[in-house]
Design a protein around this motif. Structure first.
Motif, PDB file in Angstrom:
ATOM      1  N   GLU A  14       0.886  -1.328  -0.113  1.00 42.12           N
ATOM      2  CA  GLU A  14      -0.025  -0.063   0.109  1.00 42.12           C
ATOM      3  C   GLU A  14       0.791   1.344  -0.055  1.00 42.12           C
ATOM      4  N   ARG A  49      -8.995  -2.876  -2.299  1.00 43.14           N
ATOM      5  CA  ARG A  49      -9.120  -2.893  -0.968  1.00 43.14           C
ATOM      6  C   ARG A  49      -8.535  -1.628  -0.545  1.00 43.14           C
ATOM      7  N   LYS A  53     -10.205   0.982   2.270  1.00 41.17           N
ATOM      8  CA  LYS A  53      -9.296   1.110   3.469  1.00 41.17           C
ATOM      9  C   LYS A  53      -9.168   2.876   3.639  1.00 41.17           C
TER      10      LYS A  53
END
Length: 242
Positions: A14, A49, A53
């Motif tokens: 990420e 995802r 988040k």
């Protein structure tokens, strides 16, 4: 969108995705998930995802917000300094600045100490003002630390010249209140007349130039402040050495 609390919880993947987006925002707002996946070598599922988040339903909603931020952060051209100064000096000639400056000079002349105060850029100018007045034989002191302890008795028979673009900074207001409580005089130089600091001042000298901000940073020209400081210093010197 990318708060510190969220960023510190990012995984290594990420973090990689975040860095790519920040470095290529203008391109990412036009990409599809698969295109971003190919560019970053991160799977489409991981990208989705990642956006969830951040609090979005999916990549499309994330792009809408990102596009808005890109639009908001697009920098406009700053104002031409010459035009701003021409505006200031034209307005100066049409206002009774002489009367305000003379009143300030009278107050400074009667004081045994001139204390300059400002924060940030105004703090740098406070130091300059103090040095300029000192060069012209006036006893001065400057403060650019907002937490400087201010027992007023150490500034007996002093006048404080406070510099502040907005006249609304909390620590500036606190210093002004402290000085007033100990009976010191206050001369403020601000961009407008209708502000809290002006109301606390014995004399307020506004310069009225167009405010400018870049990425939440105030870049309003301070050349008028230099003009006003130097004008007061020279008038004070001429008054005391006539």
């Amino acid at each position: 969108m990318f708060s510190y609390e969220v960023i510190k919880q990012f995984t290594e993947t990420e973090q990689h995705l975040y860095r790519f987006i920040m470095e290529n925002r203008d391109k990412v707002i036009f990409m599809r998930v698969r295109e971003l996946s190919e560019a970053t070598h991160v799977s489409p599922a991981s990208i989705v995802r990642f956006t969830r988040k951040l609090g979005f339903d999916g990549f499309s909603e994330f792009k809408v917000q990102l596009k808005q931020e890109v639009k908001t952060s697009t920098r406009k051209k700053t104002a031409d300094t010459v035009e701003v100064l021409e505006e200031f000096f034209e307005r100066t000639l049409n206002r009774d600045y002489d009367q305000q400056l003379d009143a300030a000079v009278n107050m400074i002349h009667q004081a045994s100490l001139v204390v300059f105060f400002g924060i940030g850029t105004s703090g740098i100018l406070a130091e300059y003002g103090s040095r300029y007045f000192s060069n012209l034989k006036k006893r001065t002191f400057y403060i650019k630390d907002p937490f400087y302890p201010n027992p007023g008795e150490q500034f007996e028979n002093a006048v404080m010249i406070i510099l502040s673009v907005s006249g609304e900074t909390d620590h500036v207001i606190l210093q002004a209140q402290n000085m007033r409580e100990y009976g010191s005089k206050i001369i403020s130089i601000t961009n407008t007349t209708k502000n809290t600091l002006s109301g606390l001042s014995d004399i307020n000298i506004p310069y009225f130039v167009t405010p400018e901000m870049v990425d939440r940073t105030n870049i309003t020209t301070q050349i008028p402040v230099l003009f006003l400081l130097e004008s007061m210093a020279k008038r004070t010197y001429n008054r005391e050495h006539a």
